[in-house]
Design a protein around this motif. Structure first.
Motif, PDB file in Angstrom:
ATOM      1  N   VAL A  26       0.846  -1.200   0.000  1.00  0.00           N
ATOM      2  CA  VAL A  26       0.000   0.000   0.000  1.00  0.00           C
ATOM      3  C   VAL A  26       0.879   1.246   0.000  1.00  0.00           C
ATOM      4  CG1 VAL A  26      -1.891   1.190   1.159  1.00  0.00           C
ATOM      5  CG2 VAL A  26      -1.699  -1.299   1.328  1.00  0.00           C
ATOM      6  N   MET A  27       0.822   1.978  -1.113  1.00  0.00           N
ATOM      7  CA  MET A  27       1.616   3.202  -1.243  1.00  0.00           C
ATOM      8  C   MET A  27       0.831   4.200  -2.081  1.00  0.00           C
ATOM      9  SD  MET A  27       5.458   1.780  -2.040  1.00  0.00           S
ATOM     10  CE  MET A  27       4.881   0.746  -3.362  1.00  0.00           C
ATOM     11  N   ALA A  77       2.461  -4.635   5.582  1.00  0.00           N
ATOM     12  CA  ALA A  77       1.691  -4.711   6.829  1.00  0.00           C
ATOM     13  C   ALA A  77       0.390  -5.470   6.597  1.00  0.00           C
ATOM     14  CB  ALA A  77       1.391  -3.302   7.342  1.00  0.00           C
ATOM     15  N   ARG A  78       0.101  -5.698   5.291  1.00  0.00           N
ATOM     16  CA  ARG A  78      -1.092  -6.509   4.982  1.00  0.00           C
ATOM     17  C   ARG A  78      -0.680  -7.956   5.152  1.00  0.00           C
ATOM     18  NH1 ARG A  78      -3.973  -3.681  -0.117  1.00  0.00           N
ATOM     19  NH2 ARG A  78      -5.483  -5.324   0.197  1.00  0.00           N
ATOM     20  N   ALA A  79      -1.260  -8.588   6.187  1.00  0.00           N
ATOM     21  CA  ALA A  79      -0.666  -9.838   6.646  1.00  0.00           C
ATOM     22  C   ALA A  79      -1.604 -11.042   6.622  1.00  0.00           C
ATOM     23  CB  ALA A  79      -0.138  -9.641   8.060  1.00  0.00           C
ATOM     24  N   LYS A 135       5.273  -7.385   7.944  1.00  0.00           N
ATOM     25  CA  LYS A 135       5.957  -6.529   8.919  1.00  0.00           C
ATOM     26  C   LYS A 135       5.506  -6.938  10.313  1.00  0.00           C
ATOM     27  CE  LYS A 135       5.982  -2.568   5.750  1.00  0.00           C
ATOM     28  NZ  LYS A 135       5.332  -1.301   5.409  1.00  0.00           N
ATOM     29  N   PRO A 136       6.337  -6.961  11.350  1.00  0.00           N
ATOM     30  CA  PRO A 136       7.775  -6.706  11.285  1.00  0.00           C
ATOM     31  C   PRO A 136       8.544  -7.926  10.764  1.00  0.00           C
ATOM     32  CG  PRO A 136       7.123  -7.226  13.533  1.00  0.00           C
ATOM     33  CD  PRO A 136       5.870  -7.246  12.725  1.00  0.00           C
ATOM     34  N   LEU A 137       9.685  -7.678  10.200  1.00  0.00           N
ATOM     35  CA  LEU A 137      10.481  -8.744   9.599  1.00  0.00           C
ATOM     36  C   LEU A 137      11.208  -9.577  10.653  1.00  0.00           C
ATOM     37  CD1 LEU A 137      12.383  -6.931   6.703  1.00  0.00           C
ATOM     38  CD2 LEU A 137      10.743  -8.795   6.453  1.00  0.00           C
ATOM     39  N   ARG A 142       1.162  -2.718  12.726  1.00  0.00           N
ATOM     40  CA  ARG A 142       2.345  -3.365  12.165  1.00  0.00           C
ATOM     41  C   ARG A 142       3.436  -2.378  11.727  1.00  0.00           C
ATOM     42  NH1 ARG A 142       2.236  -8.820  11.078  1.00  0.00           N
ATOM     43  NH2 ARG A 142       0.248  -9.772  11.655  1.00  0.00           N
ATOM     44  N   ALA A 150       7.115  -2.474  13.033  1.00  0.00           N
ATOM     45  CA  ALA A 150       8.192  -2.783  12.085  1.00  0.00           C
ATOM     46  C   ALA A 150       9.362  -1.813  12.256  1.00  0.00           C
ATOM     47  CB  ALA A 150       7.655  -2.737  10.659  1.00  0.00           C
ATOM     48  N   THR A 170      -3.144   6.672   1.015  1.00  0.00           N
ATOM     49  CA  THR A 170      -2.346   5.908   1.957  1.00  0.00           C
ATOM     50  C   THR A 170      -2.070   6.672   3.234  1.00  0.00           C
ATOM     51  OG1 THR A 170      -0.429   6.730   0.839  1.00  0.00           O
ATOM     52  CG2 THR A 170      -1.231   4.578   0.169  1.00  0.00           C
TER      53      THR A 170
END
Lengths: 120, 556
Positions: A54-55, A83-85, A104-106, B341, B345, B509
């Motif tokens: 998402v950007m 973050a879409r998980a 996220k988080p990695l 998240r 992150a 966004t």
């Protein structure tokens, strides 16, 4: 030295990811969205692309589509970090043709190993 | 009774003749007919021979609209008039061929036995006309009715010589009667099918007449009904009697049809719903109601179904609401997970850097990273606080504690707490137009609401601009308005703007939980106030919070 492009609209995260990968020995390129990424890739094709989903302006899916339609860019390993998980999100991303989909988080240890393996 | 049409003067003539002959006019006419139409001359000397002056009657017979025929004792025609011939031309052809033909041929076989019986009676009672209704044969085969009078004419010895028959076509009347019967039958069937009970109420005598179905509705035998108004009234459910009687009275007064629903109580205690409809008949002179006729239909089952339907609708609505809540919850979880998240992150990546490469970081890098982490943790806390607050408000646990608040200090606190986000790009300007120094409100909650609106104004003005914070007098109290020069809100999103997790279609966004405005709305509601939005897409939005003046006694 391998060049990695980080496409992420959340500035703090983008910069921290860059710092971390630089410490790991990568050369870093940064873009705020898909459109910025495209113009960067045309100038300096990276060895791998890490992209958010998402950007603004152009999202990660559209960026991947565009890259796959261009013969000079379709071979570049493309990795989603989002973050879409949900499982659906992950499935959608992989179907699009991403090499991997990280949420996220990695988990940094695993991520670095797998990123390294992508260049072999 | 069959009758012969005669002009008045002929009738007078006939009467005179009858008097002369000492006969009744009817008997006289038959006699005259006999003579006028006689085909066979009889040998009987007493038999009155046709005379010339009676030739007038012969022509009279020809013009009759009634059938006039004569037969011999074997039933063979000796005379038929023009009307009869006309109706049987299809059977006989020429008029001459009628004479001597068997008269039974003109009668439908169904009635042959009856005809024979009547002929026997005529033999037994000579010179007396005997009426009988017979079906005649027709070319179509559809029965057609004739009312006949057969008279066996006897000589002075009582010996029957011949038959004189006069008939009139009564097919139309019979058909009409049949139709009426059919209509009555149809009505009866309809009433039965609708299980409609019929009642007649004589308003003058208070007598009430029921049919069997009415008694069945009331769960009694018809003979046990008292046949009066009181007997009906005592069966009506006590809770419904007054209304039903009022409806009856109203129908009578306005001369309108009566139409109502009411409950009755049966002797066994069970309750039934009846639908009652009726119309009254009025005295044309005094306009007073005389009688009311109506029907009652048992609608207990229908009522039960209606109730079930209502219950079903209610359950469906509840299910819908549950579904909505469930949808809202999954939406919340999805948004929350996404919103949480990102800061996690950042914290995670920063901590990875600190752990893995501490030796390569300058003390400044180290501190800056920790500060950044702290900021992300604050961002997480803010999201969680918002969720907690909306949950609290939803559960009715948002505590609003209005106190007398100094407006100047209140606004100053807000602007200073937002200094970080209102930079050069987003200039915050306050406008104080109220004459009041104090307002009664929960300063903490209102601080939260206004901070939220100003933060939104900043967030949704990506290109910067001036944000105006206005404090104004309103007719019902005081208004706080936040005006920006941002992207505006699409009209379609204005309706759901204050619903939890609702976000505008044009936010792209820009991060957000969709909880902020929902919380603002709850806070304002707690103050018995309201929030108003004016927005123009691409030009900016104005959010106005108006809270009423509270009197001192309400302050606690």
């Amino acid at each position: 030295m391998k060049t990695v492009l980080i496409v992420e609209d959340e500035a703090e995260l983008r910069s921290e990811m860059g710092v971390l990968l630089e410490f790991e020995g990568y050369k870093i390129l940064e873009a705020n969205d898909g459109a910025e990424a495209l113009s960067l890739i045309r100038k300096t094709p990276p060895d791998a692309i890490l992209s958010d989903v998402v950007m603004p302006v152009m999202d990660g899916f559209d960026l991947l589509d565009t890259l796959q339609q261009t013969p000079t860019t379709q071979h570049i390993p493309f990795i989603f970090i989002s973050a879409r998980a949900t499982e659906q999100d992950i499935e959608d991303g992989l179907k699009k043709g991403a090499r991997a989909y990280y949420t996220k988080p990695l988990d940094i240890e695993q991520f670095l190993v797998e990123l390294e393996a992508m260049f072999d | 009774m069959a009758h012969i049409d005669l002009p008045d003067q002929v009738y007078q003539q006939l009467q005179a003749y009858a008097h002369e002959q000492a006969l009744s006019p009817e008997a006289c006419i038959i006699q005259l007919l006999q003579q006028a139409t006689s085909a066979n001359q009889t040998e009987d000397p007493d038999y009155i021979a046709p005379s010339d002056d009676l030739s007038y009657f012969e022509s009279l017979m020809e013009t009759q609209s009634a059938y006039v025929v004569r037969t011999d004792i074997e039933g063979r025609y000796t005379y038929v008039n023009e009307r009869f011939y006309r109706d049987y031309k299809w059977l006989y052809g020429s008029r001459e061929s009628v004479i001597g033909a068997d008269s039974m041929k003109t009668i439908d076989p169904i009635d042959h036995t009856l005809t024979a019986q009547i002929v026997m009676r005529c033999f037994a009672q000579p010179n007396q006309p005997i009426p009988v209704q017979l079906r005649k044969t027709t070319p179509t085969g559809i029965p057609s009715y004739t009312l006949w009078e057969f008279t066996a004419l006897a000589d002075s010895n009582g010996e029957v010589q011949e038959f004189q028959c006069i008939g009139i076509d009564i097919n139309q009347q019979v058909q009409a009667e049949h139709q009426l019967q059919q209509k009555e039958q149809t009505l009866a069937i309809s009433l039965k099918a609708a299980r409609a009970g019929v009642w007649i109420w004589d308003i003058v005598t208070e007598e009430v007449t029921w049919d069997e179905t009415m008694a069945a509705h009331h769960g009694i035998r018809l003979e046990d009904f008292s046949n009066n108004y009181a007997g009906w009234a005592e069966n009506v459910h006590p809770d419904d009697l007054a209304t039903t009687e009022a409806h009856l009275q109203q129908a009578l007064e306005t001369q309108a049809p009566f139409d109502t629903q009411f409950r009755i109580v049966r002797p066994d205690g069970s309750i039934r719903w009846l639908m009652g409809q009726g119309i009254a008949l009025y005295d044309p002179d005094t306009n007073k109601p005389l009688r009311m006729i109506g029907v009652n239909i048992d609608i207990t089952e229908r009522k039960r179904m209606e109730k079930l339907e209502l219950e079903r609708t209610r359950l469906a609505l509840e299910l819908d609401k549950n579904q909505q809540l469930s949808d809202e919850r999954s939406k919340m979880i999805s948004i929350m997970s996404h919103e949480l998240r990102t800061p996690i992150a950042i914290v995670s990546t920063s901590s990875d850097i600190l752990l893995r490469y501490a030796d390569r970081l300058s003390p400044e890098d180290h501190t800056q990273r920790l500060k950044g982490m702290k900021q992300q943790i604050r961002r997480l806390e803010y999201i969680l606080d918002q969720v907690a607050l909306i949950n609290k408000a939803d559960a009715g646990f948002m505590i609003c504690n209005p106190t007398n608040t100094h407006l100047g200090t209140f606004i100053e606190n807000i602007t200073s707490s937002l200094e970080d986000i209102t930079s050069q790009e987003h200039h915050l300007q306050t406008h104080f137009t109220t004459q009041r120094n104090y307002a009664v409100m929960d300063a903490t909650l209102m601080h939260h609401a206004l901070s939220n609106l100003i933060t939104n104004a900043v967030k949704y003005s990506p290109d910067g601009g001036t944000i105006h914070l206005k404090v104004m007098d309103a007719s019902e109290g005081i208004t706080f308005a936040v005006q920006d020069e941002g992207m505006g809100i699409p009209e379609a999103d204005l309706k759901t703007l204050f619903a939890p997790f609702a976000r505008g279609g044009n936010v792209g966004t820009i991060h957000g939980t969709g909880l902020g405005l929902a919380i603002v709305n709850r806070i304002v509601q707690e103050h018995n106030g309201h929030v108003q939005v004016n927005s123009q897409l691409g030009h900016g939005s104005i959010f106005s919070i108006t809270i009423p003046k509270l009197i001192a006694s309400e302050v606690y």
